[in-house]
Structure formats: structure tokens, C-alpha cells
Design a protein around this motif. Structure first.
Motif, PDB file in Angstrom:
ATOM      1  N   ASN A 288       0.864  -1.044   0.087  1.00 23.30           N
ATOM      2  CA  ASN A 288      -0.448   0.082   0.211  1.00 23.30           C
ATOM      3  C   ASN A 288       0.847   1.546  -0.124  1.00 23.30           C
ATOM      4  OD1 ASN A 288      -2.988  -1.142   0.011  1.00 23.30           O
ATOM      5  ND2 ASN A 288      -2.126  -2.508   2.536  1.00 23.30           N
ATOM      6  N   ASP A 289       2.886   0.886   0.369  1.00 21.74           N
ATOM      7  CA  ASP A 289       2.750   2.178   0.206  1.00 21.74           C
ATOM      8  C   ASP A 289       3.738   2.386  -1.459  1.00 21.74           C
ATOM      9  OD1 ASP A 289       5.742   4.187   0.428  1.00 21.74           O
ATOM     10  OD2 ASP A 289       4.981   3.893   2.593  1.00 21.74           O
ATOM     11  N   GLU A 290       3.334   3.687  -1.813  1.00 21.20           N
ATOM     12  CA  GLU A 290       4.074   3.818  -3.281  1.00 21.20           C
ATOM     13  C   GLU A 290       5.507   4.169  -3.814  1.00 21.20           C
ATOM     14  OE1 GLU A 290       3.173   7.916  -3.585  1.00 21.20           O
ATOM     15  OE2 GLU A 290       5.094   8.768  -2.187  1.00 21.20           O
ATOM     16  N   PHE A 291       6.196   3.681  -2.331  1.00 22.94           N
ATOM     17  CA  PHE A 291       7.285   3.513  -2.339  1.00 22.94           C
ATOM     18  C   PHE A 291       7.689   1.760  -2.656  1.00 22.94           C
ATOM     19  CE2 PHE A 291      12.036   3.263  -0.837  1.00 22.94           C
ATOM     20  CZ  PHE A 291      12.642   4.222  -1.583  1.00 22.94           C
ATOM     21  N   PHE A 292       7.304   1.427  -1.743  1.00 18.32           N
ATOM     22  CA  PHE A 292       7.341  -0.633  -1.947  1.00 18.32           C
ATOM     23  C   PHE A 292       7.573  -0.961  -3.586  1.00 18.32           C
ATOM     24  CE2 PHE A 292       5.634  -4.411  -2.714  1.00 18.32           C
ATOM     25  CZ  PHE A 292       5.936  -5.519  -0.483  1.00 18.32           C
ATOM     26  N   LYS A 293       6.857  -0.112  -5.146  1.00 20.29           N
ATOM     27  CA  LYS A 293       7.826  -0.692  -6.122  1.00 20.29           C
ATOM     28  C   LYS A 293       9.011  -0.940  -6.057  1.00 20.29           C
ATOM     29  CE  LYS A 293       6.389   3.892  -7.697  1.00 20.29           C
ATOM     30  NZ  LYS A 293       5.812   4.740  -8.751  1.00 20.29           N
ATOM     31  N   TYR A 294       9.749   0.442  -5.677  1.00 21.62           N
ATOM     32  CA  TYR A 294      11.046   0.234  -5.411  1.00 21.62           C
ATOM     33  C   TYR A 294      12.557  -0.852  -4.462  1.00 21.62           C
ATOM     34  CZ  TYR A 294       9.487   4.829  -7.704  1.00 21.62           C
ATOM     35  OH  TYR A 294       9.208   5.558  -8.677  1.00 21.62           O
ATOM     36  N   PHE A 295      11.153  -0.903  -3.524  1.00 19.53           N
ATOM     37  CA  PHE A 295      11.677  -1.705  -2.328  1.00 19.53           C
ATOM     38  C   PHE A 295      10.729  -2.909  -1.601  1.00 19.53           C
ATOM     39  CE2 PHE A 295      12.880  -1.765   1.683  1.00 19.53           C
ATOM     40  CZ  PHE A 295      14.459  -2.501   2.333  1.00 19.53           C
ATOM     41  N   PRO A 296      10.435  -3.378  -1.863  1.00 14.81           N
ATOM     42  CA  PRO A 296       9.341  -4.721  -1.997  1.00 14.81           C
ATOM     43  C   PRO A 296      10.020  -5.474  -0.436  1.00 14.81           C
ATOM     44  CG  PRO A 296      10.538  -5.153  -3.754  1.00 14.81           C
ATOM     45  CD  PRO A 296      11.056  -4.200  -3.923  1.00 14.81           C
ATOM     46  N   VAL A 297      10.402  -4.316   0.334  1.00 16.43           N
ATOM     47  CA  VAL A 297      10.803  -5.621   2.120  1.00 16.43           C
ATOM     48  C   VAL A 297       9.609  -5.620   2.888  1.00 16.43           C
ATOM     49  CG1 VAL A 297      12.368  -6.702   3.088  1.00 16.43           C
ATOM     50  CG2 VAL A 297      12.785  -5.841   0.269  1.00 16.43           C
ATOM     51  N   ARG A 298       8.582  -5.603   3.063  1.00 15.44           N
ATOM     52  CA  ARG A 298       7.290  -5.876   4.211  1.00 15.44           C
ATOM     53  C   ARG A 298       8.046  -5.380   5.249  1.00 15.44           C
ATOM     54  NH1 ARG A 298       5.521  -9.277   1.259  1.00 15.44           N
ATOM     55  NH2 ARG A 298       3.602  -9.488  -0.198  1.00 15.44           N
ATOM     56  N   PHE A 299       7.468  -4.389   6.337  1.00 16.06           N
ATOM     57  CA  PHE A 299       7.673  -4.410   7.968  1.00 16.06           C
ATOM     58  C   PHE A 299       7.067  -3.270   8.542  1.00 16.06           C
ATOM     59  CE2 PHE A 299      10.557  -1.102   5.675  1.00 16.06           C
ATOM     60  CZ  PHE A 299       9.473   0.487   6.912  1.00 16.06           C
TER      61      PHE A 299
END
Length: 335
Positions: free
Chosen positions: A134-145
Motif C-alpha cells: 500500500n506504500d507507493e515506495f514499495f515498487k522500489y523496495f518490496p520488503v514488508r516490515f
């Protein structure tokens, strides 16, 4: 009487909390930023703060107000982040001649208020931010935390505790920092020219023209030594990203892992203690004439995962899926 309460600060909800003679405000929708910490008994404004500052101003320049928490902090050359099991291309948001990714995203997000309460001993605020698709940055850094913050006010001052839990199936890079803005002057009625800063520096990390590490840390020289003896003026001159390997100094005869800012006229001091996970300090003051300076504790060097240096030198680490990283800070007054 110790208390916590939800109120509005110029357009954003905050938890105001008070205990031990200190009052603070936690702006959970502004990255869990502690936008104010005040010693009510001794007249000390710890962080850069203005009562009429619109929340939108803090939101747009989150790194230069209060106590912002950064993940992933500082700079990554060309936006590249190398971990043991992946290479990520982060957006290059620091333009030429730097061409780096800078400061990540955590301080820019609306966090969730988990709980707040006070008792006879302290006042506590807990917040969290779950990072996922759900975070727009996830497409660059797909590491859930999951990032969890606990802020505690008491006679011991303000404690800042961070927990990072890896919720992904990948290794999670760990570098964490606070872009701590100390108000200048911080004593009510004080003068900027009377501020001195003690930092227990061991070695200097030289930076190149892109503000990236230029080789292994070197021996101290020149003005570096002023930090050790408490003679460094952190304002009214340009202090531009001076990065150091940190050790311990002395406070009241005891080992102290942190920095100390003193108003030499009144003798009042801000003590800023950090846990051993914070291995580096960067000192920066936005050219030196803007009413604040930043002693920034970092768990790892600038561009740490990309450097050709051992992890025990850079401070870089990774945590496995479901593992948790924790680090602590504390601010308090010394008379």
C-alpha cells in the motif's frame, strides 16, 4: 500531574504528553515525529520548534523539525541498494552533482497511534507504521516490515525506542537514524554564541564531493578534536555533514554513549544518550545560521550496504524474516 491527551497542532493531530517536568508532542501522522520537547522547570526547548508553524510546513520538510526518524537514512549512490539477496533501485531524489537517493520514506508517512497513557511515574505514547504494497515506495523496495515506536516521558527525560520487524521473505537491510534538530539557542533567553557541543569521536569518515564515504575512517585532526574536549561551536559557522565513528565520553564521572550540548553562560546542558546500535554521528547545521543544529546518530555509515568495507566497520546489518531490530535514545537535562 502526568498526562497524555490528543489535541490539534496547527492542522495535525498530536498526542501531548507530560511527566517528570517535561512536556512533549508526538505528531503520529507526521512520521511519529516528536515535534516538541520542553523542560518546563528549567526553560529548555530541546528541538527546533515554532508555536505557529503550520503542520504542512513540517510535512514538506520533515527532516528539519523536531525529532524525525529515518529509514533508510542518508545517501545511497545512484539510488542503488545492495543486500545479500537482492539489488534495489531506489529513486534518485538528490539531484546533480550528488545523484543519490536520500533519507528514505518513513518520516514522510502518516503513522498509526497505538495507545497513549500516563501513570504516577511516566507518560507513554506508542505508534506504528506497517510498510507493504500500500506504500507507493514499495515498487522500489518490496520488503514488508513493521516499525514500532515507544516514547516515554519521566524524570529520566524522553526515551525513544524503535523496533523494526521484518515481515517479508527477504533479508531486510537495517540502517536507522534520527535527523535530530536541536534548537539554537535551546535555553530560554540564551545566546547562540554560548553553545558548545561534545561528541565522543574516534575517527573521521571523510566524504567526497557527492557526500559519500571516501575510503576507510581516518585519524582525527584539526577541528575534529574540539568535539572531544567540548569546545566545538555547532552554530554560527557552517558544519557540513561531518561524520564520525563514535565512542564514549564522560557525564558526571560515568561513561556516556552520546553527545552533550551546553549553554556555557547558564551551565545548562542537553544530554543525548544513544544505545550501542548507534555507531556513528553526523553533525550538520544547515549553513549554521538558521536557529538549529543536527547531531544525527546513525546505526550505519552513509551508503553502508554498497561499500567495499567489512560490516563491523560500516555498521551495516540485515535481519532475517520475522527477526526484529531494536535501538534506543534518551534526552534529558543536566544542570
Amino acid at each position: 500531574m502526568n498526562y497524555t491527551k490528543i489535541t490539534d497542532f496547527n492542522g495535525t493531530p498530536v498526542v501531548e504528553f507530560s511527566a517528570g517536568g517535561y512536556t512533549a508532542m508526538a505528531a503520529y501522522e507526521l512520521g511519529s515525529n516528536i515535534i516538541r520537547l520542553h523542560d518546563d522547570k528549567n526553560g529548555i526547548e530541546f528541538f527546533r520548534f515554532k508555536k505557529d508553524n503550520p503542520a504542512e510546513v513540517i510535512k514538506q520538510s520533515a527532516e528539519v523539525w523536531g525529532l524525525p526518524s529515518l529509514y533508510l537514512p542518508n545517501r545511497f549512490a545512484d539510488g542503488i541498494l545492495k543486500t545479500s539477496d537482492a539489488v534495489y533501485q531506489l529513486p534518485v531524489n538528490e539531484k546533480a552533482p550528488y545523484n543519490n537517493h536520500i533519507h528514505g520514506f518513513l518520516q514522510k508517512r502518516a503513522h498509526t497511534l497505538v495507545e497513549h497513557y500516563a501513570d504516577d511515574n511516566c507518560a507513554v505514547v506508542k505508534t506504528k507504521y506497517r510498510y507493504d504494497e500500500n506504500d507507493e515506495f514499495f515498487k522500489y523496495f518490496p520488503v514488508r516490515f513493521l516499525a514500532e515506536f515507544t516514547f516515554t516521558l519521566s524524570d529520566c527525560g524522553l526515551e525513544h525506542k524503535i523496533r523494526l520487524t521484518n515481515l517479508s521473505d527477504k533479508m531486510m537491510p537495517v540502517s536507522f537514524a534520527t535527523h535530530t534538530t536541536i534548537n539554537s539557542p535551546f535555553v530560554d533567553g540564551g545566546k547562540e554564541e554560548n553553545i558548545r557541543l561534545t561528541v565522543p569521536v574516534l575517527k573521521r569518515c571523510l566524504l567526497n564531493s557527492r557526500c559519500l564515504p571516501d575510503g576507510e575512517p581516518v585519524e582525527l585532526s584539526g577541528t575534529d578534536l574540539e568535539y572531544i574536549n567540548g569546545g566545538r561551536k555547532p552554530v554560527l559557522q557552517n558544519v557540513d555533514n561531518e561524520m564520525y565513528v563514535t565512542g564514549c565520553t564522560k557525564l558526571n564521572g560515568q561513561d556516556f554513549h552520546g553527545v552533550i550540548a551546553e549553554d556555557t553562560e547558564s551551565g545548562k546542558k542537553i544530554a543525548y544518550e544513544v544505545s550501542d546500535e548507534y555507531k556513528f554521528w553526523i553533525i550538520w547545521n544547515d549553513k549554521g545560521f538558521n536557529g538549529y543544529f543536527c547531531p544525527e546518530p546513525m546505526t550505519a555509515m552513509i551508503d553502508a550496504p554498497n561499500l567495499e568495507m567489512p560490516a563491523d566497520m560500516t555498521g551495516y546489518r540485515e535481519i532475517k524474516p520475522q527477526e526484529t531490530f531494536e535501538a534506543n535514545q534518551r534526552f534529558f537535562t543536566v544542570l
